[in-house]
Design a protein around this motif. Structure first.
Motif, short mmCIF file in Angstrom:
data_model
loop_
_atom_site.label_atom_id
_atom_site.label_comp_id
_atom_site.label_asym_id
_atom_site.label_seq_id
_atom_site.Cartn_x
_atom_site.Cartn_y
_atom_site.Cartn_z
N TRP A 135 8.94 2.55 -5.22
CA TRP A 135 7.48 2.58 -5.35
C TRP A 135 6.77 2.63 -3.99
O TRP A 135 5.57 2.41 -3.89
N ALA A 160 13.24 3.52 -8.93
CA ALA A 160 11.90 3.07 -9.36
C ALA A 160 11.38 3.95 -10.48
O ALA A 160 10.66 3.48 -11.37
N ILE A 202 0.89 1.96 -10.81
CA ILE A 202 1.74 3.15 -10.88
C ILE A 202 2.20 3.39 -12.31
O ILE A 202 2.22 4.54 -12.79
N ILE A 212 2.47 -1.99 -8.54
CA ILE A 212 3.44 -1.36 -9.43
C ILE A 212 2.82 -1.17 -10.82
O ILE A 212 3.05 -0.14 -11.47
N LEU A 258 1.38 5.01 -3.99
CA LEU A 258 2.46 4.13 -3.59
C LEU A 258 1.94 2.76 -3.19
O LEU A 258 0.80 2.60 -2.76
#
Length: 268
Positions: free
Chosen positions: A78, A142, A116, A113, A107
């Motif tokens: 990530w 990831a 994302i 996370i 990112l």
């Protein structure tokens, strides 16, 4: 386990001979593949799915009508890489008659996370509107985490989730709690609640999705443990690929006759 010990446990490049050469090789192969597909009129590049510059995906099309849509989500903890490194891994599925979408995403530490995860959940419906038929999801490292998260009820819109028939997390990070004690968490900024909320191994997948976890036999022990934990939690197969490490375990995606694609697209 100390931070230094965990950092070493999750370090891949240090234990792969010639590791530094892999990203350059990926990028060169990817550029050549994009050029060839573009010249054939079979590539649509940099399709936006969100507001930031990195929220773009490439779509590679097979000859004739696509059998369905395969989405490949790249890894890099990530923290690194984008879609431009991975285009070559669309080759096998395209030759097998599938359209392949490959996204970039924002990112860490610029986003979390969880952010994302939501970006990929927004990207898949955009690609799904462009290609009819079943949807197959594949992700590496990831990216394996991210496609596993797509299996959890409520992440994808229902009309899209109903089309997802098979998912292959390759060498996934399925339980994020150990990352709390790594130096990478300086960028992730996870606390225990956030790590648990993003750990597929602690979740229940949607019914009706065939999940196969794939991992290299020569990977770091923690990746074998992570893969086994997801497979055990979800009651799905875990294929341990002989002789493969974290950087070449994904090679089967580029080969139409590979064991990986035979398992991923056997009857679709």
């Amino acid at each position: 386990m100390s931070q230094d010990t965990l950092d070493d446990a999750y370090a891949n490049a240090a234990y792969i001979p010639g590791a530094d050469a892999f990203p350059l090789r990926w990028a060169e192969t990817a550029a050549a593949f994009r050029e060839g597909m573009s010249e054939a009129g079979a590539a649509e590049l940099n399709i936006p799915y969100g507001p930031s510059a990195r929220q773009r995906f490439d779509l590679f099309l097979p000859e004739g009508t696509a059998k369905g849509l395969l989405v490949f989500v790249h890894g890099g903890y990530w923290l690194r890489f984008d879609k431009s490194y991975w285009s070559g891994f669309a080759a096998g599925a395209v030759q097998a008659g599938w359209a392949v979408a490959m996204p970039s995403y924002d990112l860490c530490p610029d986003v979390s996370i969880a952010d994302i995860t939501q970006q990929i959940a927004h990207m898949i419906p955009v690609a799904a509107d462009m290609v009819a038929g079943p949807i197959v999801l594949v992700g590496h490292s990831a990216g394996g985490h991210l496609v596993a998260r797509m299996c959890v009820p409520g992440v994808l819109p229902e009309t899209v989730a109903e089309r997802v028939v098979r998912v292959m997390p390759i060498s996934p990070v399925a339980d994020l709690r150990p990352l709390l004690r790594t130096s990478m968490n300086d960028a992730f900024k996870l606390d225990l609640a956030a790590a648990e909320a993003e750990s597929p191994a602690l979740m229940v997948p949607r019914e009706g999705i065939a999940v196969v976890v794939w991992v290299g036999a020569e990977e770091r022990p923690v990746f074998l443990e992570q893969a086994a934990a997801l497979a055990e939690a979800w009651g799905c197969p875990c294929v341990i690929d002989p002789g493969k490490h974290h950087f070449d375990v994904v090679d089967g995606m580029a080969e139409v006759g590979s064991r990986m694609l035979a398992r991923l697209l056997p009857d679709l």
